[in-house]
Every structure is written in C-alpha cells, then in structure tokens.
Design an enzyme around this catalytic site. Structure first.
Site, mmCIF file in Angstrom:
data_model
loop_
_atom_site.group_PDB
_atom_site.id
_atom_site.type_symbol
_atom_site.label_atom_id
_atom_site.label_comp_id
_atom_site.label_asym_id
_atom_site.label_seq_id
_atom_site.Cartn_x
_atom_site.Cartn_y
_atom_site.Cartn_z
ATOM 1 N N GLY A 29 0.962 -1.282 0.076
ATOM 2 C CA GLY A 29 -0.052 0.090 0.105
ATOM 3 C C GLY A 29 0.788 1.222 -0.082
ATOM 4 C CB SER A 30 1.660 3.964 -1.599
ATOM 5 O OG SER A 30 0.705 3.911 -2.688
ATOM 6 N N GLY A 31 0.446 5.963 0.503
ATOM 7 C CA GLY A 31 -0.445 7.199 0.784
ATOM 8 C C GLY A 31 0.298 8.287 0.612
ATOM 9 C CB ALA A 32 -0.431 11.971 1.233
ATOM 10 C CD GLN A 33 2.334 12.506 5.301
ATOM 11 O OE1 GLN A 33 3.030 12.756 5.447
ATOM 12 N NE2 GLN A 33 1.474 13.711 4.745
ATOM 13 N N GLY A 34 3.659 7.746 2.742
ATOM 14 C CA GLY A 34 4.698 6.924 2.769
ATOM 15 C C GLY A 34 3.965 5.515 1.795
ATOM 16 C CE LYS A 51 3.608 5.857 6.854
ATOM 17 N NZ LYS A 51 2.536 6.513 7.848
ATOM 18 C CG ASP A 147 -6.511 11.409 9.854
ATOM 19 O OD1 ASP A 147 -7.670 11.503 9.181
ATOM 20 O OD2 ASP A 147 -5.592 10.927 9.262
#
EC number: 2.7.11.24
Length: 361
Positions: A29-34, A51, A147
């Site tokens: 997986g991935s997101g804005a932060q890592g 991560k 959050d």
C-alpha cells in the site's frame, strides 16, 4: 551499521534500502505520507511491515507530521495501537539523510475490507471495544488522534484490531480552532466542521461514524465538500438547538442559522432492525444496545456526546471489559511544544535524524 549491512530493492515505484535482516519485500500500500511493504524479519522470524516515509523534509508540514509520528510511536505501547519494532535510516550522516524506515507489526487488512462483510454482534462489538481501548490509551496521555477512519484501523483474521497513523494527533490540553480538514471529511465531527474548540470526544464521533458504516455497509454522512458535510449532518441527525450555535464565530453562526431547519431521522429509521444481525433471540437485545450506543456517540453537540470511558462501560461493549486492557499504564504525557514550533526545515531534519538515531542507542 555499515553500508554493507543494507541492500536496495524496488518495491512498486519506490526503491527501499533496508537492513539485510529484512527479506521478501512486497508492496502492500501507499499514501500521501509513505509507502508500505510486507517483509520477513530473519532475526525475529516473523512477518512485519516496513513503511518508508515519502519526502519527509519537502516542507514544514510533512516534517512536523513525520516528527510527531516517530515520537508518538516510540512512546505509545498498547495492544490496540500498532507497535513499533524498529526505526532506521541507511544514511551515515545528517548530510546524507533522506529516508526514514519504520518497522511495524504486520496486520491482515484495514477496516475498509471488513465493512460490507456480515459480522455477528460479538465480532462487531469486539472490534468496537478494541478501538475504544486504543483511543482510551491515547486519551490517557492527553493525545487526541483526530484522524480516525477505516483506512487507518487495521485488523487480523482473529479479529484483533490496532490503530495506526498518528501524524495528526494533538494533545488534549490544547483547545484549538484547528483547520476543518484535519480529518477525512466523512468522519469529521460537527465541532471541527464549524471551527469550534474541541477535545477528546471528537474521536468518539469518528468511532460512531465507523460503527454506523460497519452496520449499514455504507457511509453514513457522505458530504461532497466542507459545507455539504455540515448539511448532511443536520439533514440526517437534525438541526441542533440554538444554544449550540451560540458557541460559533459570527460568520459561521450566520451561515448555519440561515440554513433550513431539519428534524432529522429517528435512530430506528437510521439503524432499523434489519441492518443488524438478528439471527437469535439474544441478538434483539444486542441490536437495541448497539442502536443506543450509536445514538450516544453521534450527538452533534459534544457536550451531549458520550466519552470513551462511558462508551467502554456501555452494555454493547462491556461484555469484553478487561481492566488490564482498559486501564493499561498510560504513556507519559506527550509534549507538543516541540512540534508546534516554527523552525527552519533543516532543523526539522536534524530533529528527525536524532529521533531515528537514538531509537537503538
């Protein structure tokens, strides 16, 4: 460690440079932060998650978030909060420092994968209980998560649950008129939307929205934008009494009071019997308890909303009550004075480097 103790491997579109103890890197997986991959730790003989923080020093906002996340993960220790197993960088000096790698427990899926699956009351209430235990532990250290959403709550097949991602957490003794965009819109509490000061039970609203989604199988309050989110809240749950609006700034109050007034739907209409598990006679009582807990969590005015302690004592989840889990020794109170400072980016980089380097020292 020397550079010979590391190796590089492309994982998806990202190059990971990790300690040789970690093998079998696979993108998850991935997101804005890592970016996150699973791996096997040859030292502990277990599967873990790694991560890689993406560009943690590209601006002050990213740097502050990375600094908060590292400090919180280092200080928090609870079975319902993701555990930090290792923290490292392949850089040998501050000048070379670019990447941060966080090694964590590996879970099977996030809660998004669970929503839509038919769960019985026992599994549903157990997941909810664990989520509340994790939040209680954070609140006991004066930390508000801010959050909470299905994508940052992770589970295993055995129904164990953990909270992750602390980059937006803030101490509870600071009452801020903070940006309305700190929480993913659908799970954002009314007091955040309208810019009121808020405290711990802002997290309880988010839990109520998540619980509602688990039961209904769809998002309870799917606002299209910031203003529409407030409108969805009032249309579904009813316009709050005038005393609520007296707490707002004049411009926000003017807008809110200019909108149509809504009676809202009854809790029975929002959560009818047929959306709950009702296979046994015992389920009927559990359905009543579940609906009652939702009605206490989803109170627009935070003054009327249940606290995490009250939620844990509620009949729907209290069957799981274990004092060792509910009252686990709290971490020391987190001091946000450091990460609230406005300092040059190179100083944030130095602080983060020191956090990483002191982890194993």
């Amino acid at each position: 460690m020397s550079s010979s103790d590391y190796y590089s491997q492309r994982v998806g579109d990202t190059v990971f440079t990790v300690q040789k103890r970690y093998t079998n890197l696979t993108n998850i997986g991935s997101g804005a932060q890592g970016v996150v991959c699973s791996a096997f730790d040859t030292v502990t003989q277990e599967k873990i998650a790694i991560k890689k923080l993406v560009k943690p020093f590209q601006n002050e906002t990213y740097a502050k978030r990375a600094f908060r996340e590292l400090r919180l993960m280092k200080m928090v220790d609870h079975k319902n909060i993701i555990g930090l197993k290792n923290l490292f960088t392949p850089a040998k000096s501050l000048d070379d420092f670019q990447d941060v790698y966080i090694v964590m427990e590996l879970m099977d899926a996030n809660l998004c994968r669970v929503i839509g699956i038919e769960l019985d009351h026992d599994r549903m209430s157990y997941l909810l209980y664990q989520l509340l235990c994790g939040i209680k532990h954070l609140h006991s250290a004066g930390i508000i998560h801010r959050d909470l959403k299905p994508s940052n709550i992770v589970v295993k097949e055995d129904c164990s649950l953990k909270i992750l991602d602390f980059g937006l957490a803030r101490t509870a003794d600071q009452t801020f008129n903070m940006t309305p965009y700190v929480v993913t819109r659908y799970y954002r509490a009314p007091e955040v939307i309208v810019g009121m000061k808020y405290k711990e039970n802002v997290d309880i609203w988010s839990v109520g929205c998540i619980f509602a989604e688990m039961i209904r199988g769809d998002i309870l309050l799917p606002g299209k934008d910031y203003i529409d989110q407030w409108n969805k809240v009032t249309q579904v749950l009813g316009t709050p009494p005038s005393v609520f609006f007296k707490q707002l700034s004049s411009s926000v109050r003017l807008y809110c009071e200019s909108q149509p007034r809504y009676a809202g739907k009854s809790w029975k209409d929002l959560f009818p019997d047929d959306v709950f598990p009702n296979d046994t006679p015992e389920d009927k009582a559990k359905t009543r308890h579940g609906r009652d807990l939702l009605s206490k969590m989803l109170q627009i005015d935070p003054q009327n909303r249940i606290t995490v302690e009250q939620a844990l004592a509620h009949p729907y989840v209290s069957i799981w009550y274990d004092p060792a889990e509910v009252h686990a020794p709290p971490p020391k109170r987190y001091d946000h004075a450091l990460d609230e400072q406005s300092i040059p980016l190179d100083q944030w980089k130095t602080r983060i480097y020191e956090e990483v380097k002191t982890y194993n020292s």
